[in-house]
Design an enzyme around this catalytic site. Sequence first.
Site, PDB file in Angstrom:
ATOM      1  N   CYS A   2     -22.338   4.743  -0.561  1.00 25.75           N
ATOM      2  CA  CYS A   2     -21.040   5.630  -0.805  1.00 25.75           C
ATOM      3  C   CYS A   2     -20.295   4.758  -1.658  1.00 25.75           C
ATOM      4  O   CYS A   2     -20.162   3.513  -1.625  1.00 25.75           O
ATOM      5  CB  CYS A   2     -20.196   5.874   0.665  1.00 25.75           C
ATOM      6  SG  CYS A   2     -21.044   6.442   2.063  1.00 25.75           S
ATOM      7  N   ARG A  27     -24.290   4.843  -6.207  1.00 24.41           N
ATOM      8  CA  ARG A  27     -23.865   4.466  -4.617  1.00 24.41           C
ATOM      9  C   ARG A  27     -24.441   5.573  -3.633  1.00 24.41           C
ATOM     10  O   ARG A  27     -24.551   5.087  -2.477  1.00 24.41           O
ATOM     11  CB  ARG A  27     -22.789   4.003  -4.548  1.00 24.41           C
ATOM     12  CG  ARG A  27     -22.025   3.032  -5.495  1.00 24.41           C
ATOM     13  CD  ARG A  27     -20.609   2.466  -4.929  1.00 24.41           C
ATOM     14  NE  ARG A  27     -20.566   1.805  -3.905  1.00 24.41           N
ATOM     15  CZ  ARG A  27     -20.728   0.688  -3.532  1.00 24.41           C
ATOM     16  NH1 ARG A  27     -20.949  -0.204  -4.565  1.00 24.41           N
ATOM     17  NH2 ARG A  27     -20.513   0.198  -2.325  1.00 24.41           N
ATOM     18  N   TRP A  74     -23.709   8.761   0.582  1.00 24.66           N
ATOM     19  CA  TRP A  74     -24.904   8.269   1.049  1.00 24.66           C
ATOM     20  C   TRP A  74     -24.890   8.416   2.620  1.00 24.66           C
ATOM     21  O   TRP A  74     -24.532   7.719   3.330  1.00 24.66           O
ATOM     22  CB  TRP A  74     -25.476   6.752   0.615  1.00 24.66           C
ATOM     23  CG  TRP A  74     -26.801   6.486   0.815  1.00 24.66           C
ATOM     24  CD1 TRP A  74     -27.953   7.014   0.075  1.00 24.66           C
ATOM     25  CD2 TRP A  74     -27.352   6.009   2.043  1.00 24.66           C
ATOM     26  NE1 TRP A  74     -29.096   6.707   0.300  1.00 24.66           N
ATOM     27  CE2 TRP A  74     -28.827   6.045   1.863  1.00 24.66           C
ATOM     28  CE3 TRP A  74     -27.016   5.462   3.135  1.00 24.66           C
ATOM     29  CZ2 TRP A  74     -29.862   5.516   2.465  1.00 24.66           C
ATOM     30  CZ3 TRP A  74     -27.813   4.933   3.807  1.00 24.66           C
ATOM     31  CH2 TRP A  74     -29.233   5.033   3.860  1.00 24.66           C
ATOM     32  N   ASN A 100     -16.474   3.970   3.364  1.00 24.72           N
ATOM     33  CA  ASN A 100     -17.914   3.733   3.149  1.00 24.72           C
ATOM     34  C   ASN A 100     -18.153   2.523   3.930  1.00 24.72           C
ATOM     35  O   ASN A 100     -17.635   1.482   4.231  1.00 24.72           O
ATOM     36  CB  ASN A 100     -17.832   3.018   1.767  1.00 24.72           C
ATOM     37  CG  ASN A 100     -18.987   2.050   1.344  1.00 24.72           C
ATOM     38  OD1 ASN A 100     -20.152   2.251   1.658  1.00 24.72           O
ATOM     39  ND2 ASN A 100     -18.767   1.199   0.368  1.00 24.72           N
ATOM     40  N   GLY A 101     -19.329   2.698   4.880  1.00 20.98           N
ATOM     41  CA  GLY A 101     -19.554   1.949   5.790  1.00 20.98           C
ATOM     42  C   GLY A 101     -20.111   2.660   7.306  1.00 20.98           C
ATOM     43  O   GLY A 101     -20.283   3.864   7.031  1.00 20.98           O
ATOM     44  N   GLU A 504     -43.682  -5.716  -6.859  1.00 21.98           N
ATOM     45  CA  GLU A 504     -42.486  -5.021  -7.812  1.00 21.98           C
ATOM     46  C   GLU A 504     -42.747  -3.580  -8.315  1.00 21.98           C
ATOM     47  O   GLU A 504     -42.226  -2.840  -8.395  1.00 21.98           O
ATOM     48  CB  GLU A 504     -41.844  -6.102  -8.756  1.00 21.98           C
ATOM     49  CG  GLU A 504     -40.758  -5.555  -9.423  1.00 21.98           C
ATOM     50  CD  GLU A 504     -39.581  -5.181  -8.802  1.00 21.98           C
ATOM     51  OE1 GLU A 504     -39.457  -5.421  -7.613  1.00 21.98           O
ATOM     52  OE2 GLU A 504     -38.758  -4.468  -9.538  1.00 21.98           O
ATOM     53  N   LYS A 508     -41.239  -0.104  -7.973  1.00 22.62           N
ATOM     54  CA  LYS A 508     -40.707   0.778  -8.963  1.00 22.62           C
ATOM     55  C   LYS A 508     -41.507   2.103  -8.483  1.00 22.62           C
ATOM     56  O   LYS A 508     -40.889   3.228  -9.060  1.00 22.62           O
ATOM     57  CB  LYS A 508     -41.043   0.134 -10.217  1.00 22.62           C
ATOM     58  CG  LYS A 508     -40.228  -1.238 -10.678  1.00 22.62           C
ATOM     59  CD  LYS A 508     -38.804  -0.794 -10.690  1.00 22.62           C
ATOM     60  CE  LYS A 508     -38.046  -1.146  -9.317  1.00 22.62           C
ATOM     61  NZ  LYS A 508     -37.415  -2.253  -9.286  1.00 22.62           N
ATOM     62  N   GLU A 511     -40.443   4.173  -5.820  1.00 23.60           N
ATOM     63  CA  GLU A 511     -38.962   4.726  -5.971  1.00 23.60           C
ATOM     64  C   GLU A 511     -38.853   5.762  -6.591  1.00 23.60           C
ATOM     65  O   GLU A 511     -37.839   6.851  -6.493  1.00 23.60           O
ATOM     66  CB  GLU A 511     -38.083   3.548  -6.625  1.00 23.60           C
ATOM     67  CG  GLU A 511     -37.552   2.365  -5.565  1.00 23.60           C
ATOM     68  CD  GLU A 511     -36.763   1.374  -6.244  1.00 23.60           C
ATOM     69  OE1 GLU A 511     -35.805   1.545  -5.919  1.00 23.60           O
ATOM     70  OE2 GLU A 511     -37.079   0.686  -7.197  1.00 23.60           O
ATOM     71  N   HIS A 527     -60.789  -6.918   1.129  1.00 26.59           N
ATOM     72  CA  HIS A 527     -60.642  -7.408   2.877  1.00 26.59           C
ATOM     73  C   HIS A 527     -60.446  -5.981   3.306  1.00 26.59           C
ATOM     74  O   HIS A 527     -59.501  -5.897   4.210  1.00 26.59           O
ATOM     75  CB  HIS A 527     -59.811  -8.458   2.881  1.00 26.59           C
ATOM     76  CG  HIS A 527     -60.420  -9.770   2.336  1.00 26.59           C
ATOM     77  ND1 HIS A 527     -61.409 -10.077   3.135  1.00 26.59           N
ATOM     78  CD2 HIS A 527     -60.090 -10.578   1.293  1.00 26.59           C
ATOM     79  CE1 HIS A 527     -61.718 -11.388   2.372  1.00 26.59           C
ATOM     80  NE2 HIS A 527     -60.913 -11.635   1.359  1.00 26.59           N
ATOM     81  N   LYS A 627     -28.070   2.601  -4.708  1.00 22.30           N
ATOM     82  CA  LYS A 627     -28.032   1.345  -5.492  1.00 22.30           C
ATOM     83  C   LYS A 627     -27.702   0.075  -4.530  1.00 22.30           C
ATOM     84  O   LYS A 627     -28.468  -0.859  -4.750  1.00 22.30           O
ATOM     85  CB  LYS A 627     -27.221   1.397  -6.725  1.00 22.30           C
ATOM     86  CG  LYS A 627     -27.005   0.197  -7.558  1.00 22.30           C
ATOM     87  CD  LYS A 627     -28.455  -0.061  -8.560  1.00 22.30           C
ATOM     88  CE  LYS A 627     -28.328  -1.060  -9.476  1.00 22.30           C
ATOM     89  NZ  LYS A 627     -29.718  -1.511  -9.583  1.00 22.30           N
TER      90      LYS A 627
END
Length: 632
Positions: A2, A27, A74, A100-101, A504, A508, A511, A527, A627
């Site tokens: 947010c 955000r 968000w 926001n929260g 990583e 990527k 996402e 394995h 983000k």
Amino acid sequence: MCGIVGYVGRSEAAPILLDGLRRLEYRGYDSAGVAIVDGDHIETRKCAGRIAELGKLMAAKPPTGTYGISHTRWATHGKPTDQNAHPHFDASGKLALVHNGVIENYQALKDQLILDGDRNFSSETDTEVLAHLIGKLYDASASEAPAASNGNAAATLPNKKGRLVDAVRAALRQVIGTYGIALVHSDIPDFIVGARRGSPLVLGVGKDENFLASDVSAIVAHTRDAVYLNDFDVVAVERDKFEISSVAGEAGNYQLSKVEFTDADIKKGDYPHYMLKEIFEQPGSVRDAMRGRLSPEECTAKLGGLNMTPAQLRDVGRIVLTGCGTALHAGMIGEYLIEQLAQIPTEVEYASEFRHRNTPMTRDTLVFAISQSGETADTLGALRESRRKGYRTLGICNNVASTIARESDGGVYMHAGPEIGVAATKSFTSQVAILTTIGLLLGRMRHLSTSEGTRIIDALEALPAQIEEVLKLSDQIKAIAKKYASVPGMLFFGRQFNFPVALEAALKLKEITYLFAEGHPSAELKHGIIALVRPDLPSVFIAPDDAVFSKNVNNIEQVRARKGPVIAITSGKGAKHLAKIADDIVTIPNVPDYVSPILTVIPLQLLAYHLAVELGRDVDKPRNLAKSVTVE
Ligand code: M6R
């Protein structure tokens, strides 16, 4: 998670708020809305979907007025619908609030409001409950003694303003959870109230106008003078002044800072996406991460921001690196780096786990919280827990003045410039570069010789030019992405310093392409993972010409024997060898193993990027993500 923007000044608020939201869209992008006070009523436009949708609504019927608030969401409580979009109103309809929260005890607060006769809720959100609570307290205070007589910090504000600030404080004292809020009341002209706890909020100080925002990037086009609010700050904002106090009612201290970047730094320029721009910024961002921090004369690194004496640094007996997502992967490389260069036992902890478990720690343990945003809730929680227990805790952050940066005992700034793309790229390479300098510094205080120190410095200083070389491979990688555009997923493998790069790379890919991807140490293949190998599922091997190259080759052969396609990222002599057995190879400059992740990750960032574009994904705003993850 947010984004909020508030404005009070002499210009029309609508374009300023909308532009601010566009800059905060990273955000969250589930819904968006504005509330602008026009005379004695509040004009609201809000809808589910992206800010572009809100822009259309506002263009169709432009709200007018010179102060207001806005929000990009968000979703946490309640689906991303028009009704759940912020701003939310109190029962009187005169108070609008953005948040926001997470208000954790919203249900208990709502139950009490309902018991008191307030049943007028129109959304499923926790935010609306807070709006109702503040509104109720404000309305009730009309019949009480004037604010000027109650002796607290709001006493300097005239009656209605003081009463509103008091109501905000009284409501927030009942709240369990996190908030960055901004609110307006249609009875109180040219006045915005903001407050924060756990979610960032910055006050932008302009000439005859002031701003509130979750992040300075929303307002840097208007002012570079900012006050980064602290937890429990409440700010009353007018055109030409502001007053900061605490939720408890004490007068607040603040510091005016200069924002270190400009509006130009947050423009996409000629790039189609922020992610691509940020990938291509890496020669400069890695250089900036090391600028002024290498001392070729003393063959070591200089990191004054750690706020530690040489004696204290020499006494460090154990290191814990903590973070989330990409920052965690950088930390995993940091573990290899610090153990190899400084021989200090180092562990990496998911911040979300570390903060809630009883990790054995020794008195000589040094903790690093790694975070691009400096606002990630779990990393902040880990930092606070570590400090609460008395361990020296340092930050590796990009956002100057972020909460983690401010609450840590010291640290190292990345100076990577704003990272807007939701997929972290340049922050990763900056973090790894900084962790290398930390390894160098600690190593040179222990057993590393001057010549070893010099070799590391030379390797670091050569990186920006080598990154330029890797970036020239973008078209080749684009062709590989096209070739594999219809695969169901990818497997990534690497060893030693490049095992975290495999993780990583998989992150990527997941996402931004939404394809399944896994990263593993190459040797783990046999394995269990080898059961996944099949002709339509490529395995990507990060196999530079290093000490474990031949081991990687064994694993590549195992995949080939089962008809699995192989893409290899390699270097030096590896190219000739792998040309014979891999389906596709990408050859990068050959460098010492401890700096190789900074180069090997770049083709993989590009692979994810080009594949996402090929698949028509929204690269900078992938689905369901935000983000800066300021909720747990
Ligand atoms: O701001 P931070 O570095 O603390 O963020 C941590 C993660 O949320 C972040 O790295 C996330 O995993 C990225 N979207 C990865 O690309």
